[in-house]
Design an enzyme around this catalytic site. Sequence first.
Site, PDB file in Angstrom:
ATOM      1  N   HIS A  72      52.643  64.301  13.780  1.00 34.98           N
ATOM      2  CA  HIS A  72      53.793  65.220  13.693  1.00 34.98           C
ATOM      3  C   HIS A  72      54.984  64.471  13.093  1.00 34.98           C
ATOM      4  CE1 HIS A  72      52.677  68.665  16.674  1.00 34.98           C
ATOM      5  NE2 HIS A  72      51.693  68.353  15.876  1.00 34.98           N
ATOM      6  N   TYR A 200      61.332  72.357  21.872  1.00 36.46           N
ATOM      7  CA  TYR A 200      62.024  72.203  23.154  1.00 36.46           C
ATOM      8  C   TYR A 200      63.138  73.247  23.178  1.00 36.46           C
ATOM      9  CZ  TYR A 200      59.817  67.567  23.677  1.00 36.46           C
ATOM     10  OH  TYR A 200      58.919  66.527  23.807  1.00 36.46           O
ATOM     11  N   PRO A 292      59.484  64.373  32.158  1.00 32.60           N
ATOM     12  CA  PRO A 292      58.625  64.494  30.975  1.00 32.60           C
ATOM     13  C   PRO A 292      59.343  64.921  29.693  1.00 32.60           C
ATOM     14  CG  PRO A 292      58.309  66.359  32.450  1.00 32.60           C
ATOM     15  CD  PRO A 292      59.215  65.417  33.159  1.00 32.60           C
ATOM     16  N   LYS A 296      57.817  60.303  27.430  1.00 32.24           N
ATOM     17  CA  LYS A 296      57.797  58.830  27.440  1.00 32.24           C
ATOM     18  C   LYS A 296      56.844  58.214  28.466  1.00 32.24           C
ATOM     19  CE  LYS A 296      60.571  58.013  24.126  1.00 32.24           C
ATOM     20  NZ  LYS A 296      59.666  58.346  23.021  1.00 32.24           N
ATOM     21  N   TYR A 383      62.929  59.247  20.178  1.00 36.70           N
ATOM     22  CA  TYR A 383      61.745  60.098  20.374  1.00 36.70           C
ATOM     23  C   TYR A 383      60.495  59.436  19.804  1.00 36.70           C
ATOM     24  CZ  TYR A 383      59.048  64.351  21.027  1.00 36.70           C
ATOM     25  OH  TYR A 383      58.103  65.264  21.460  1.00 36.70           O
TER      26      TYR A 383
HETATM   27  C1  PHB Z   1      52.772  68.052  26.735  1.00 39.44           C
HETATM   28  O1  PHB Z   1      52.187  68.370  25.694  1.00 39.44           O
HETATM   29  O2  PHB Z   1      52.235  68.190  27.842  1.00 39.44           O
HETATM   30  C2  PHB Z   1      54.149  67.528  26.629  1.00 39.44           C
HETATM   31  C3  PHB Z   1      54.692  67.297  25.378  1.00 39.44           C
HETATM   32  C4  PHB Z   1      55.978  66.824  25.257  1.00 39.44           C
HETATM   33  C5  PHB Z   1      56.710  66.569  26.395  1.00 39.44           C
HETATM   34  C6  PHB Z   1      56.170  66.773  27.646  1.00 39.44           C
HETATM   35  C7  PHB Z   1      54.878  67.251  27.766  1.00 39.44           C
HETATM   36  O3  PHB Z   1      57.986  66.131  26.266  1.00 39.44           O
END
Ligand code: PHB
Length: 389
Positions: A72, A200, A292, A296, A383
């Site tokens: 990505h 997000y 989450p 990280k 990130y």
């Molecule tokens: C996930 O795909 O479970 C996931 C992806 C990004 C995050 C947290 C969880 O920041």
Amino acid sequence: MKTQVAIIGAGPSGLLLGQLLAKSGIANIVIEQRSAAYVLGRIRAGVLEQTTVELLDQAGVSARLHREGLPHDGVELCFGGQRHRIDLHGLTGKRVTVYGQTEVTHDLMDARTAAGLPTVYEAQNVRISGFDGTQPQVHYELDGVTHDVSCDFIAGCDGYHGVCRASVPAASLNLHERVYPFGWLGVLADVPPVNHELIYVHHERGFALCSQRSHTRSRYYVQCALDDKVENWSDDAFWNELKCRLPAATAAELTTGPSLEKSIAPLRSFVAEPMRFGRLFLAGDAAHIVPPTGAKGLNLAASDVGFLWQAFSEHYGGSAGGLDAYSQRALARIWKAERFSWWMTSLMHKFPDTSSFGQHMQQAELDYLFSSQAAMTVLAENYVGLPMV
Ligand code: PHB
Ligand code: APR
């Protein structure tokens, strides 16, 4: 039994460390209290930093990751109903790879089996002793028989609830913690992702995240109350809440389907310092937890293991400095990832007790983020993952 490094826990930290040590000719055993199937049944995040991929390369376990992982180059943040893309690759020259933690664990387990490395699953009453002296030992029971493993070092890779950190005298530990007043309700479903990159979402009803495992499997989350229960959420209720939090055009493109898994996770920031006590070394969730939001958790576990592998390699190669430097080196990176995960959590969530001033600060910060290349670069470089120094 006697070995060089006894590793407690067969999560990604323990298994990756075992593989890297074996590559360096350092004998190790992994001792896990659960079954392999149980470990693989846990659904965790799935975004790998480039440094994590490089460590998996060095461990020789990345063939499937390179075939099936999804690179990505960007990530989206949505607020006020508008989606904004952060060009991770354009801003940093790096990208992330979407590949589930479950798959990483699977690949590590397969490699361990193929290499014939000793692993004990379903070990009962695991205890550690002697790590403050020169003769550390691990004790466990299997099928009613007690086993003792003598080793040079113990690697505590046994997660937040493990026995290793709990075996350290409280006076030797500094604990730092923040518990957030909400959780994430997550759903895994065999439906194509709504977008080719992650989104997000900041929304007045609460945070949401559109993530994925593959072109045909999606992972979605909505922020929920801490005391909420999975039983309160039918699949329909989940999809409806998610759609409410997405821009109308995105919601219209969402494919829904039956959930394969549904769970609620609390959000916590936690660090235990230091990460070394004599001949015991902590790595991964045993020493720290991040919320989450920045993806990280697994990446920090991997960088700890990278530092620890270097430290053990130096030690067995005849130089002492590596073991002494481990805790400080690991913590320097951990605190920066803690900061980023806390910041991104604070930026994107609805806090039940925030004043109108706090809400305006959040809005102003989001507004600023998308007006400033510098601010977007700060987000992007955190990130994709800070360098391991
Ligand atoms: C996930 O795909 O479970 C996931 C992806 C990004 C995050 C947290 C969880 O920041
Ligand atoms: N004895 C043996 N094994 C134990 C014990 C014990 N007393 N206690 C816990 N374990 C095992 C757990 O069953 C688990 O399989 O240790 C393992 C720890 O694995 P994880 O919790 O996955 O921790 P870690 O390997 O550090 O991986 C960190 O997992 O929680 C996510 O976000 C986190 O992605 C990150 C990653």
